[in-house]
Design a protein around this motif. Structure first.
Motif, PDB file in Angstrom:
ATOM      1  N   ALA A   1      -2.330   0.142   5.755  1.00  0.00           N
ATOM      2  CA  ALA A   1      -1.580   1.370   5.994  1.00  0.00           C
ATOM      3  C   ALA A   1      -0.503   1.544   4.922  1.00  0.00           C
ATOM      4  O   ALA A   1       0.247   0.604   4.644  1.00  0.00           O
ATOM      5  CB  ALA A   1      -0.938   1.330   7.375  1.00  0.00           C
ATOM      6  N   PRO A   2      -0.408   2.725   4.332  1.00  0.00           N
ATOM      7  CA  PRO A   2       0.607   2.945   3.298  1.00  0.00           C
ATOM      8  C   PRO A   2       2.023   2.902   3.869  1.00  0.00           C
ATOM      9  O   PRO A   2       2.283   3.421   4.946  1.00  0.00           O
ATOM     10  CB  PRO A   2       0.287   4.325   2.744  1.00  0.00           C
ATOM     11  N   ALA A   3       2.906   2.250   3.143  1.00  0.00           N
ATOM     12  CA  ALA A   3       4.308   2.153   3.555  1.00  0.00           C
ATOM     13  C   ALA A   3       5.056   3.465   3.301  1.00  0.00           C
ATOM     14  O   ALA A   3       6.034   3.758   3.966  1.00  0.00           O
ATOM     15  CB  ALA A   3       4.992   1.012   2.811  1.00  0.00           C
ATOM     16  N   PHE A   4       4.593   4.258   2.333  1.00  0.00           N
ATOM     17  CA  PHE A   4       5.247   5.524   2.000  1.00  0.00           C
ATOM     18  C   PHE A   4       4.295   6.385   1.182  1.00  0.00           C
ATOM     19  O   PHE A   4       3.245   5.925   0.730  1.00  0.00           O
ATOM     20  CB  PHE A   4       6.550   5.294   1.230  1.00  0.00           C
ATOM     21  N   THR A   5       4.680   7.639   1.019  1.00  0.00           N
ATOM     22  CA  THR A   5       3.940   8.575   0.167  1.00  0.00           C
ATOM     23  C   THR A   5       4.865   9.034  -0.946  1.00  0.00           C
ATOM     24  O   THR A   5       6.004   9.421  -0.696  1.00  0.00           O
ATOM     25  CB  THR A   5       3.454   9.800   0.972  1.00  0.00           C
TER      26      THR A   5
ATOM     27  N   ALA B   1       0.842  -1.187   0.000  1.00  0.00           N
ATOM     28  CA  ALA B   1       0.000   0.000   0.000  1.00  0.00           C
ATOM     29  C   ALA B   1       0.882   1.243   0.000  1.00  0.00           C
ATOM     30  O   ALA B   1       1.940   1.260   0.626  1.00  0.00           O
ATOM     31  CB  ALA B   1      -0.902  -0.001   1.227  1.00  0.00           C
ATOM     32  N   LEU B   2       0.448   2.261  -0.723  1.00  0.00           N
ATOM     33  CA  LEU B   2       1.155   3.529  -0.768  1.00  0.00           C
ATOM     34  C   LEU B   2       0.160   4.649  -0.984  1.00  0.00           C
ATOM     35  O   LEU B   2      -0.982   4.407  -1.355  1.00  0.00           O
ATOM     36  CB  LEU B   2       2.221   3.542  -1.867  1.00  0.00           C
ATOM     37  N   THR B   3       0.607   5.854  -0.734  1.00  0.00           N
ATOM     38  CA  THR B   3      -0.183   7.045  -1.014  1.00  0.00           C
ATOM     39  C   THR B   3       0.553   7.863  -2.053  1.00  0.00           C
ATOM     40  O   THR B   3       1.779   7.977  -1.992  1.00  0.00           O
ATOM     41  CB  THR B   3      -0.379   7.897   0.260  1.00  0.00           C
TER      42      THR B   3
END
Length: 87
Positions: free
Chosen positions: A51-55, A34-36
């Motif tokens: 939950a995103p690991a990074f943006t 997951a990421l944003t």
């Protein structure tokens, strides 16, 4: 009161953001995590479950276009070091 030019610019921004979202969702469709993604106008896009690991942030639409068209990892590094892309 907004002018016609302002309304035209907003419509262009909305359509470019919408296109970018569709492209990015397709690009990351096989990503297992997951990421944003944060776009140049502050719009946020969630990819994957949990939950995103990074943006991944793009400062302007031109850099996304260049990265998609060039397929050049050196251009990605240049964009990162130049502050056009942030992780």
């Amino acid at each position: 009161m907004t002018s016609q030019a302002d309304q035209g610019q907003q419509a262009y921004t909305d359509s470019s953001t919408g296109l970018a979202k569709r492209i990015l969702l397709r690009l990351f469709s096989g990503y297992p995590g997951a990421l944003t993604v944060r776009l140049w106008d502050g719009e946020m896009l969630q990819v994957g479950e949990g939950a995103p690991a990074f943006t991944l942030s793009f400062r302007h639409p031109g850099v996304l276009r260049e990265l998609l068209l060039s397929h050049d990892p050196v251009r990605l590094a240049e964009a990162y070091f130049g502050g056009e892309v942030e992780v």
